[in-house]
Design a protein around this motif. Sequence first.
Motif, mmCIF file in Angstrom:
data_model
loop_
_atom_site.group_PDB
_atom_site.id
_atom_site.type_symbol
_atom_site.label_atom_id
_atom_site.label_comp_id
_atom_site.label_asym_id
_atom_site.label_seq_id
_atom_site.Cartn_x
_atom_site.Cartn_y
_atom_site.Cartn_z
ATOM 1 N N THR A 118 42.085 35.502 32.842
ATOM 2 C CA THR A 118 42.918 34.432 32.294
ATOM 3 C C THR A 118 43.110 33.337 33.325
ATOM 4 O O THR A 118 43.484 33.612 34.469
ATOM 5 N N ARG A 119 42.850 32.121 32.929
ATOM 6 C CA ARG A 119 43.062 30.986 33.837
ATOM 7 C C ARG A 119 44.547 30.651 33.904
ATOM 8 O O ARG A 119 45.333 31.013 33.029
ATOM 9 N N ALA A 120 44.916 29.933 34.940
ATOM 10 C CA ALA A 120 46.298 29.482 35.083
ATOM 11 C C ALA A 120 46.647 28.536 33.941
ATOM 12 O O ALA A 120 45.763 27.850 33.396
ATOM 13 N N PRO A 121 47.925 28.479 33.549
ATOM 14 C CA PRO A 121 48.337 27.539 32.493
ATOM 15 C C PRO A 121 47.985 26.097 32.878
ATOM 16 O O PRO A 121 47.851 25.767 34.066
ATOM 17 N N MET A 154 46.120 33.748 43.585
ATOM 18 C CA MET A 154 46.449 34.605 44.718
ATOM 19 C C MET A 154 47.590 35.559 44.369
ATOM 20 O O MET A 154 47.572 36.730 44.763
ATOM 21 N N LEU A 155 48.568 35.087 43.630
ATOM 22 C CA LEU A 155 49.672 35.951 43.215
ATOM 23 C C LEU A 155 49.180 37.069 42.303
ATOM 24 O O LEU A 155 49.745 38.164 42.282
ATOM 25 N N GLY A 156 48.117 36.789 41.561
ATOM 26 C CA GLY A 156 47.565 37.805 40.673
ATOM 27 C C GLY A 156 46.719 38.836 41.391
ATOM 28 O O GLY A 156 46.540 39.953 40.902
ATOM 29 N N ASN A 157 46.192 38.471 42.558
ATOM 30 C CA ASN A 157 45.345 39.397 43.317
ATOM 31 C C ASN A 157 45.466 39.096 44.810
ATOM 32 O O ASN A 157 44.510 38.667 45.455
ATOM 33 N N LEU A 185 47.880 23.828 41.565
ATOM 34 C CA LEU A 185 48.389 25.079 42.113
ATOM 35 C C LEU A 185 47.684 26.301 41.522
ATOM 36 O O LEU A 185 48.210 27.422 41.592
ATOM 37 N N GLU A 186 46.506 26.102 40.972
ATOM 38 C CA GLU A 186 45.800 27.238 40.381
ATOM 39 C C GLU A 186 45.480 28.301 41.436
ATOM 40 O O GLU A 186 45.482 29.497 41.151
ATOM 41 N N TRP A 187 45.234 27.858 42.674
ATOM 42 C CA TRP A 187 44.916 28.812 43.730
ATOM 43 C C TRP A 187 46.106 29.728 44.007
ATOM 44 O O TRP A 187 45.936 30.911 44.306
#
Length: 273
Positions: free
Chosen positions: A224-227, A241-244, A235-237
Amino acid sequence: MWLGHQRGYGFYYSKCFRMPELRTPLRPDFLALVNQPTHAGLTQSILEHWQDGRGFTLATLNLDHIVKMRQNPVFLGSYMAQSHVVADGNPIVWLSRLAGRRIELIPGSELVMPLAALATEHDIPVALLGATEETLQLAADSLRKDYPKLQIVAQIAPPFGFDPTGANADTYLETLRRANAKLCFLALGAPKQEIFASRGISQVPECGFVSIGAGLDFIAGQQTRAPQWVRKLALEWVWRMLGNPRRLALRYTRCISIMPGLIWQAIKDRAHS
């Protein structure tokens, strides 16, 4: 056509990828690798290649790629051989503008659908290579749902540990040639996909190889991509990073560490432009 097995996502650690960091006093101007600054220009160039019966190789430059190119001469050579390079990350866009070059953000994961639409419109046979069999089938089903007339002529899921310079690569390229593929989405991850593309264009010169990383995983619903609002804030990075954090924290630390040098290079480029 279908060919392949399930593939893992681990980084490829064969002998050719363990080469030490280049110690030469000169390094290429990585920002200058971007030669397709706009969506419109990229689309026009791809259409011209198809009309002329010529293939192409398309890479999507980001900071992680620059980190890897500094350590991997094979990857660097493959990148410099790409016919088309776009800016995949906001830092590349910002640094390029600092250097006096106006470019647009063109993420690799956002290239799949527009190029699939373009391929449908111009009757271009398409191949999917990378990821896993399940992901490829889900992605193919999704693409066919949006573009019923899209010709998907090959789905190839290489096995774990796939060597883009090995014998299997030649087998897959022959499959693409026999299938008459003119556009191949490569979801192998860097540096495998760019190395495979630079090899592929010499063996299947009428095919366009597009390196898209996790692009098929997003279409298949496997990731899933960031909103959209997160992406607009660049801030997608952080979202990823928070997801993995275990996998990505070190990667982004290395990316941040090369920023001062790239900023200095951009300032020098602007001064000499």
